[in-house]
Design a protein around this motif. Structure first.
Motif, PDB file in Angstrom:
ATOM      1  N   ARG A  88       0.853  -1.189   0.000  1.00  0.00           N
ATOM      2  CA  ARG A  88       0.000   0.000   0.000  1.00  0.00           C
ATOM      3  C   ARG A  88       0.885   1.234   0.000  1.00  0.00           C
ATOM      4  O   ARG A  88       2.028   1.193   0.462  1.00  0.00           O
ATOM      5  N   SER A 123      -0.821   7.005   3.442  1.00  0.00           N
ATOM      6  CA  SER A 123      -2.065   7.756   3.303  1.00  0.00           C
ATOM      7  C   SER A 123      -1.836   9.258   3.239  1.00  0.00           C
ATOM      8  O   SER A 123      -2.741  10.012   2.886  1.00  0.00           O
ATOM      9  N   HIS A 124      -0.618   9.715   3.590  1.00  0.00           N
ATOM     10  CA  HIS A 124      -0.286  11.136   3.525  1.00  0.00           C
ATOM     11  C   HIS A 124       1.072  11.304   2.853  1.00  0.00           C
ATOM     12  O   HIS A 124       1.964  10.474   3.023  1.00  0.00           O
ATOM     13  N   CYS A 148       0.053   7.238  14.030  1.00  0.00           N
ATOM     14  CA  CYS A 148      -1.266   7.289  14.667  1.00  0.00           C
ATOM     15  C   CYS A 148      -1.320   6.507  15.975  1.00  0.00           C
ATOM     16  O   CYS A 148      -2.384   6.401  16.589  1.00  0.00           O
ATOM     17  N   ARG A 201      -4.421  -3.983  14.153  1.00  0.00           N
ATOM     18  CA  ARG A 201      -4.775  -2.571  14.030  1.00  0.00           C
ATOM     19  C   ARG A 201      -5.383  -2.022  15.318  1.00  0.00           C
ATOM     20  O   ARG A 201      -5.964  -2.756  16.116  1.00  0.00           O
ATOM     21  N   HIS A 207      -7.094   1.174  14.904  1.00  0.00           N
ATOM     22  CA  HIS A 207      -8.170   2.000  14.360  1.00  0.00           C
ATOM     23  C   HIS A 207      -8.808   1.253  13.193  1.00  0.00           C
ATOM     24  O   HIS A 207      -8.119   0.569  12.441  1.00  0.00           O
ATOM     25  N   ASN A 208     -10.098   1.413  13.037  1.00  0.00           N
ATOM     26  CA  ASN A 208     -10.801   0.735  11.951  1.00  0.00           C
ATOM     27  C   ASN A 208     -11.090   1.633  10.756  1.00  0.00           C
ATOM     28  O   ASN A 208     -11.492   1.153   9.707  1.00  0.00           O
ATOM     29  N   GLU A 209     -10.883   2.941  10.922  1.00  0.00           N
ATOM     30  CA  GLU A 209     -11.286   3.863   9.861  1.00  0.00           C
ATOM     31  C   GLU A 209     -10.240   4.023   8.762  1.00  0.00           C
ATOM     32  O   GLU A 209     -10.494   4.684   7.755  1.00  0.00           O
ATOM     33  N   HIS A 210      -9.054   3.446   8.939  1.00  0.00           N
ATOM     34  CA  HIS A 210      -8.039   3.535   7.885  1.00  0.00           C
ATOM     35  C   HIS A 210      -7.087   2.350   8.000  1.00  0.00           C
ATOM     36  O   HIS A 210      -6.989   1.706   9.046  1.00  0.00           O
ATOM     37  N   ALA A 211      -6.394   2.071   6.905  1.00  0.00           N
ATOM     38  CA  ALA A 211      -5.398   0.997   6.907  1.00  0.00           C
ATOM     39  C   ALA A 211      -4.213   1.395   7.779  1.00  0.00           C
ATOM     40  O   ALA A 211      -3.878   2.580   7.896  1.00  0.00           O
ATOM     41  N   GLU A 212      -3.579   0.400   8.395  1.00  0.00           N
ATOM     42  CA  GLU A 212      -2.455   0.681   9.287  1.00  0.00           C
ATOM     43  C   GLU A 212      -1.334  -0.336   9.094  1.00  0.00           C
ATOM     44  O   GLU A 212      -1.584  -1.499   8.770  1.00  0.00           O
ATOM     45  N   LYS A 237      -0.171   5.189   9.425  1.00  0.00           N
ATOM     46  CA  LYS A 237      -1.221   5.135   8.405  1.00  0.00           C
ATOM     47  C   LYS A 237      -0.577   4.868   7.046  1.00  0.00           C
ATOM     48  O   LYS A 237      -0.463   5.745   6.195  1.00  0.00           O
TER      49      LYS A 237
END
Length: 210
Positions: A112, A115-116, A124, A152, A154-159, A209
């Motif tokens: 992947r 994300s930034h 994160c 992970r 957090h569930n709102e983004h891939a880590e 992230k």
């Protein structure tokens, strides 16, 4: 099917569901497979002086109240804290992510892209962990994080989870693969990882992230 729980997280403790212990007929030694699978994701970029400070702090840290309140649960590992740990680990995390080779290696490992674009926005979560020895019977040596949760937080983004060894780690002291002092391994937050019952080791966990 029953499940056990371990705690994993940073400033906010998160519960991870644990599958029942591995039986021999399912897979005799996940450690060998995991060592081969994750070895390409291993790198090294941490100062030995920082590692010695963290190793001592992890070994001497008292158990957190959350674990003392749930002594009936066999945790695979515990989050630990000591005075000044947060500043040390945050600095270590910044140094790690600012080295372009590290996020590139992580991205290649999990297939992947970050994300930034700004590396400073990728961190994160972070913590120190201590691996616990657990009682086990023949053929019930390994435990894994459930596939639907993974590592992970957090569930709102891939880590991507980065484990940094403050001492030599392997299946003899509770880690899921061999990792020399100062090495780190990048693991997909959704990875299905098995941990042995030995315990005794410790390290740093960073979550990005990516």
């Amino acid at each position: 099917m029953t499940s056990r729980k371990a705690f994993f997280g940073t400033s906010t403790t998160r519960q991870i569901k644990i599958e029942p212990d591995l039986k021999e007929e399912e897979e005799e030694d996940p450690g060998k497979r995991q060592a081969a699978e994750f070895r390409p994701a291993v790198g090294r970029s941490v100062s030995p002086e920082i590692l010695d400070t963290l190793k001592t702090g992890i070994k001497n840290a008292a158990r957190l109240p959350i674990y003392l309140a749930h002594t009936h649960i066999q945790y695979m590992y515990e989050i630990v804290e000591f005075k000044g740990w947060r500043e040390i680990v945050r600095s270590l995390a910044d140094t790690w992510i600012e080295n372009p080779a590290n996020p590139q290696r992580a991205a290649a490992a999990v297939k992947r892209s970050p994300s930034h674009i700004d590396a400073s926005n990728l961190l994160c979560g972070y913590c120190l962990f201590r691996l616990n020895e657990r009682p086990y019977e023949a053929g019930r040596y390994w435990k894994r994080v459930r596939e639907d949760d993974g590592l992970r937080i957090h569930n709102e983004h891939a880590e991507t989870v980065v484990f940094i060894a403050v001492e030599d780690l392997d299946v003899h002291n509770g880690f899921f693969m061999p990792l020399r002092k100062g090495e780190d391994v990048c693991v997909d937050g959704d990875a299905n990882v098995w941990f042995p019952a030995t315990g005794g080791g410790g390290g740093v966990c960073l979550v990005f992230k990516i």
